[in-house]
Design a protein around this motif. Structure first.
Motif, PDB file in Angstrom:
ATOM      1  N   GLY A  52       0.838  -1.387  -0.122  1.00  0.00           N
ATOM      2  CA  GLY A  52      -0.181  -0.065  -0.028  1.00  0.00           C
ATOM      3  C   GLY A  52       0.932   1.192   0.148  1.00  0.00           C
ATOM      4  N   GLN A  53       0.028   2.310  -0.106  1.00  0.00           N
ATOM      5  CA  GLN A  53       0.642   3.667  -0.499  1.00  0.00           C
ATOM      6  C   GLN A  53       1.296   4.314   0.720  1.00  0.00           C
ATOM      7  OE1 GLN A  53      -2.229   6.486  -2.065  1.00  0.00           O
ATOM      8  NE2 GLN A  53      -0.422   7.657  -3.071  1.00  0.00           N
ATOM      9  N   LYS A  54       0.798   3.914   1.812  1.00  0.00           N
ATOM     10  CA  LYS A  54       1.159   4.530   3.213  1.00  0.00           C
ATOM     11  C   LYS A  54       2.688   4.094   3.359  1.00  0.00           C
ATOM     12  CE  LYS A  54      -1.993   4.467   6.356  1.00  0.00           C
ATOM     13  NZ  LYS A  54      -2.548   4.117   7.651  1.00  0.00           N
ATOM     14  N   LEU A  55       2.844   2.926   3.097  1.00  0.00           N
ATOM     15  CA  LEU A  55       4.190   2.183   3.458  1.00  0.00           C
ATOM     16  C   LEU A  55       5.134   2.454   2.246  1.00  0.00           C
ATOM     17  CD1 LEU A  55       3.163  -1.211   4.910  1.00  0.00           C
ATOM     18  CD2 LEU A  55       4.398   0.346   6.057  1.00  0.00           C
ATOM     19  N   GLN A  56       4.410   2.723   1.024  1.00  0.00           N
ATOM     20  CA  GLN A  56       5.439   3.048   0.026  1.00  0.00           C
ATOM     21  C   GLN A  56       6.014   4.527   0.301  1.00  0.00           C
ATOM     22  OE1 GLN A  56       3.282   2.733  -3.846  1.00  0.00           O
ATOM     23  NE2 GLN A  56       4.242   4.815  -4.589  1.00  0.00           N
ATOM     24  N   ARG A  57       5.072   5.315   0.487  1.00  0.00           N
ATOM     25  CA  ARG A  57       5.710   6.715   1.111  1.00  0.00           C
ATOM     26  C   ARG A  57       6.607   6.777   2.374  1.00  0.00           C
ATOM     27  NH1 ARG A  57       0.787  11.295  -0.317  1.00  0.00           N
ATOM     28  NH2 ARG A  57       0.874  10.560  -2.393  1.00  0.00           N
ATOM     29  N   ALA A  59       8.645   4.459   3.169  1.00  0.00           N
ATOM     30  CA  ALA A  59       9.806   3.987   2.732  1.00  0.00           C
ATOM     31  C   ALA A  59      10.575   5.111   2.027  1.00  0.00           C
ATOM     32  CB  ALA A  59       9.865   2.657   2.074  1.00  0.00           C
ATOM     33  N   GLU A  60       9.902   5.722   0.967  1.00  0.00           N
ATOM     34  CA  GLU A  60      10.429   6.753   0.217  1.00  0.00           C
ATOM     35  C   GLU A  60      11.085   7.741   1.116  1.00  0.00           C
ATOM     36  OE1 GLU A  60       7.237   7.634  -2.099  1.00  0.00           O
ATOM     37  OE2 GLU A  60       7.567   6.219  -3.700  1.00  0.00           O
ATOM     38  N   LYS A  61      10.522   8.267   2.226  1.00  0.00           N
ATOM     39  CA  LYS A  61      10.733   9.244   3.100  1.00  0.00           C
ATOM     40  C   LYS A  61      12.443   9.019   3.637  1.00  0.00           C
ATOM     41  CE  LYS A  61       7.000  11.776   5.162  1.00  0.00           C
ATOM     42  NZ  LYS A  61       6.037  11.818   6.206  1.00  0.00           N
ATOM     43  N   ARG A  62      12.205   7.545   3.853  1.00  0.00           N
ATOM     44  CA  ARG A  62      13.643   7.053   4.398  1.00  0.00           C
ATOM     45  C   ARG A  62      14.514   6.666   3.403  1.00  0.00           C
ATOM     46  NH1 ARG A  62      12.515   2.744   8.935  1.00  0.00           N
ATOM     47  NH2 ARG A  62      14.746   2.156   8.511  1.00  0.00           N
ATOM     48  N   GLY A  63      14.418   6.740   2.206  1.00  0.00           N
ATOM     49  CA  GLY A  63      15.288   6.670   1.280  1.00  0.00           C
ATOM     50  C   GLY A  63      15.416   4.966   1.160  1.00  0.00           C
ATOM     51  N   ILE A  64      14.744   4.170   1.445  1.00  0.00           N
ATOM     52  CA  ILE A  64      14.721   2.666   1.379  1.00  0.00           C
ATOM     53  C   ILE A  64      13.669   1.972   0.666  1.00  0.00           C
ATOM     54  CG2 ILE A  64      16.169   2.434   3.535  1.00  0.00           C
ATOM     55  CD1 ILE A  64      13.616   1.620   4.828  1.00  0.00           C
ATOM     56  N   HIS A  65      13.768   0.867   0.190  1.00  0.00           N
ATOM     57  CA  HIS A  65      12.837   0.134  -0.559  1.00  0.00           C
ATOM     58  C   HIS A  65      11.780  -0.295   0.378  1.00  0.00           C
ATOM     59  CE1 HIS A  65      10.759  -3.214  -2.904  1.00  0.00           C
ATOM     60  NE2 HIS A  65      11.360  -2.556  -3.952  1.00  0.00           N
ATOM     61  N   TRP A 213       3.612  -0.380  -4.944  1.00  0.00           N
ATOM     62  CA  TRP A 213       4.049  -1.289  -3.778  1.00  0.00           C
ATOM     63  C   TRP A 213       2.572  -2.084  -3.525  1.00  0.00           C
ATOM     64  CZ3 TRP A 213       7.292  -4.284  -2.111  1.00  0.00           C
ATOM     65  CH2 TRP A 213       7.157  -4.659  -1.079  1.00  0.00           C
ATOM     66  N   GLY A 214       2.492  -2.912  -4.246  1.00  0.00           N
ATOM     67  CA  GLY A 214       1.448  -4.267  -3.977  1.00  0.00           C
ATOM     68  C   GLY A 214       1.454  -5.152  -5.047  1.00  0.00           C
ATOM     69  N   ILE A 215       0.385  -6.055  -5.060  1.00  0.00           N
ATOM     70  CA  ILE A 215       0.623  -7.089  -5.817  1.00  0.00           C
ATOM     71  C   ILE A 215      -0.047  -6.631  -7.187  1.00  0.00           C
ATOM     72  CG2 ILE A 215      -0.266  -9.348  -6.284  1.00  0.00           C
ATOM     73  CD1 ILE A 215      -0.549  -9.779  -3.137  1.00  0.00           C
ATOM     74  N   PRO A 216       0.472  -6.881  -8.289  1.00  0.00           N
ATOM     75  CA  PRO A 216       0.026  -6.340  -9.717  1.00  0.00           C
ATOM     76  C   PRO A 216      -1.205  -7.081  -9.914  1.00  0.00           C
ATOM     77  CG  PRO A 216       2.083  -7.394  -9.803  1.00  0.00           C
ATOM     78  CD  PRO A 216       1.809  -7.656  -8.568  1.00  0.00           C
ATOM     79  N   LEU A 217      -2.167  -6.296 -10.649  1.00  0.00           N
ATOM     80  CA  LEU A 217      -3.545  -6.980 -11.356  1.00  0.00           C
ATOM     81  C   LEU A 217      -3.125  -7.756 -12.263  1.00  0.00           C
ATOM     82  CD1 LEU A 217      -6.419  -6.515 -10.411  1.00  0.00           C
ATOM     83  CD2 LEU A 217      -6.567  -4.821 -12.012  1.00  0.00           C
ATOM     84  N   PRO A 218      -3.544  -9.309 -12.208  1.00  0.00           N
ATOM     85  CA  PRO A 218      -2.999 -10.037 -13.277  1.00  0.00           C
ATOM     86  C   PRO A 218      -3.615  -9.755 -14.657  1.00  0.00           C
ATOM     87  CG  PRO A 218      -3.989 -11.131 -11.254  1.00  0.00           C
ATOM     88  CD  PRO A 218      -4.333  -9.769 -11.171  1.00  0.00           C
TER      89      PRO A 218
END
Ligand SMILES: [Zn+2]
Length: 496
Positions: A52-57, A59-65, A213-218
């Motif tokens: 999800g977006q919250k974790l994506q952001r 991580a981006e803030k901390r400069g990590i994946h 950051w999530g599971i791609p829609l097949p």
């Protein structure tokens, strides 16, 4: 053999777990331990919701994946659950390969049934909630829309998305909800909402350019599956829905989801419909609880009223004290207010005085008056009756998911035993074998019944008094047992 499958929500690891997570998780653990003690084939699932977006952001803030971030956080959850003695059978992470495979397969099956379609959407969106808010749902400050939870401005978003046809399931939900939600009042709450607002189709995907950051829609790689849709399916992955139908068929009919009331809608209206779309019956029960609150607000990072687990473990000297107090106060329907004074007073009066002090007195007397060995062919009738009464009430309560009344039944038995020792004064008798044996039977019963709540203290007492805790049945009184008391333990040190 009976079976039991229990789950906690999988937690969103944007912060460390705190007392609020512990409240839910200890409750699920208590039920899991109770069923194991009864001899039931039990499976207990907990874990983390890692997309999800919250974790994506974050991580981006901390400069990590994001994967680096969730790896770190999953370890923290496991660490705190070991501090709390949470006996899960699997810790599931939504980044686990078997889960990702299952989600792709499930969404494809639902799509092929024609229950997922593409359409455009525009609306006010909160990034932190990852949710669109419609007029009436959001707050207005200076004429602008604000998130009612995060109290920050909503973003205007227009996009093509995929919808799940939730609207198809109205009749179905009306038929099944009542029987599968505990307490029932929560089912009525959902039914009222459906009655009032109707069931609208829900978006189950996000454009990849915004949320990658999530599971791609097949069936459309430009989209990522919405985090909620992904997360709910963990309950199927945990018992091997894809790879092992036998295990799945064994546990699914006895599935119990423990949740807080804030995620009721997702776990009923949406989850039951998703299951129906996959031709799977609803879980046996969704067990809902009200909030643990602190200074009037639900405990959480954004409310700034978090009570850390480290602090609780230190204050109550291990997991047992805090496990006990939280379960003693656990309430499905009413919010429970955390105050240190209340927690301390329950710990002191019930664990340290009523239980711990009785154990200590009985242990000391058996050693002093009987040289550490006790046996008797008869038991005091009053205590025998108190044990039977507690045992019945205890089982009846836990079989209907009620933890606090089960604990209260054990405390009531221990109060009878305290009154008994004060009245009979075994220290004044030449041969107090029968009195002390009757008291030993009572504390042994207490330790077995409280084992799901305070596993460490129960184990310690059993070792000190020379017996083992194996089955709940053993809590019933017997005559002629041979006790060898090698220690009079202090189970709970008083907090002063
Ligand atoms: Zn929000």
């Amino acid at each position: 053999m009976e079976r039991f499958y229990i789950t906690t929500p999988i937690y969103y690891p944007n912060a460390e777990p705190h007392i609020g997570h512990a409240y839910t998780t200890i409750y699920a653990d208590t039920l899991a331990r109770y069923h194991r003690l009864k001899g039931d084939d039990t499976f207990f699932l907990t874990g983390t919701d890692e997309h999800g977006q919250k974790l994506q952001r974050a991580a981006e803030k901390r400069g990590i994946h994001p994967k680096e971030l969730v790896d770190e956080m999953a370890e923290k959850y496991k660490y705190y659950w070991s501090l709390m003695d949470i006996s899960y059978d699997r810790f599931i992470r939504t980044t686990d390969p078997d889960h990702e495979e299952l989600v792709k397969e499930a969404v494809t099956r639902i799509y092929r049934k024609g229950l997922i379609y593409k359409a455009s959407y525009a609306g006010h969106y909160c990034v932190d909630c990852e949710k669109f808010y419609s007029p009436g749902e959001y707050l207005e400050i200076d004429g602008k829309p604000y998130c009612p939870i995060h109290r920050k401005p909503l973003e205007w978003l227009e996009e093509e998305t995929y919808y799940f046809k939730l609207s198809e399931f109205e009749d179905y939900l009306k038929k099944v909800l009542e029987d599968h939600v505990y307490p029932r009042s929560y089912a009525h709450e959902v039914l009222r909402k459906i009655e009032k607002e109707g069931l609208k189709d829900v978006s189950i995907a996000r454009p990849k350019e915004r949320v990658w950051w999530g599971i791609p829609l097949p069936f459309d790689p430009d989209y990522t599956i919405y985090v909620w849709f992904d997360a709910l399916l963990n309950y199927l992955t945990g018992i091997k829905y894809r790879e092992d139908p036998e295990t799945f068929n064994k546990y699914w009919p006895v599935a119990h989801h423990v949740i807080g009331k804030d995620i009721l809608w997702f776990h009923t209206a949406i989850w039951f419909s998703m299951l129906r779309a996959l031709d799977i019956d609803p879980p046996r029960k969704v067990i809902v609880h009200a909030f643990l609150i602190n200074r009037g607000l639900k405990i959480g990072k954004s409310a700034g009223n978090v009570v850390p687990i480290d602090y609780l473990v230190e204050r109550y000297r291990g997991s047992d004290g805090i496990r006990y107090v939280l379960m003693r106060l656990f309430n499905p329907s009413k919010d429970v207010d955390y105050t240190q004074e209340l927690f301390d007073s329950i710990y002191n009066s019930e664990l340290a005085d009523t239980y711990g002090n009785l154990v200590r007195r009985v242990g000391v007397l058996v050693k002093k008056k009987l040289g550490g060995r006790a046996s008797s062919e008869t038991i005091d009738a009053e205590l025998e009756q108190a044990i039977h009464k507690a045992y019945e009430k205890y089982q009846e309560s836990l079989d209907s998911y009620e933890v606090s009344p089960a604990i209260e039944a054990v405390m009531e038995m221990l109060r009878v035993a305290n009154a008994y020792i004060n009245r009979e004064k075994p220290w004044e008798k030449n041969d107090p074998s029968r009195d002390l044996y009757s008291l030993l039977e009572t504390v042994r019963a207490a330790s077995i019944m409280l084992y799901p709540v305070t596993p460490r203290a129960s184990t310690r007492l059993a070792e000190a008094f020379g017996y083992t805790i194996e089955r709940l049945d053993d809590a019933q009184p017997v005559k002629g047992r041979e006790y060898t008391v090698n220690e009079a333990p202090i189970l709970f040190k008083k907090i002063v």
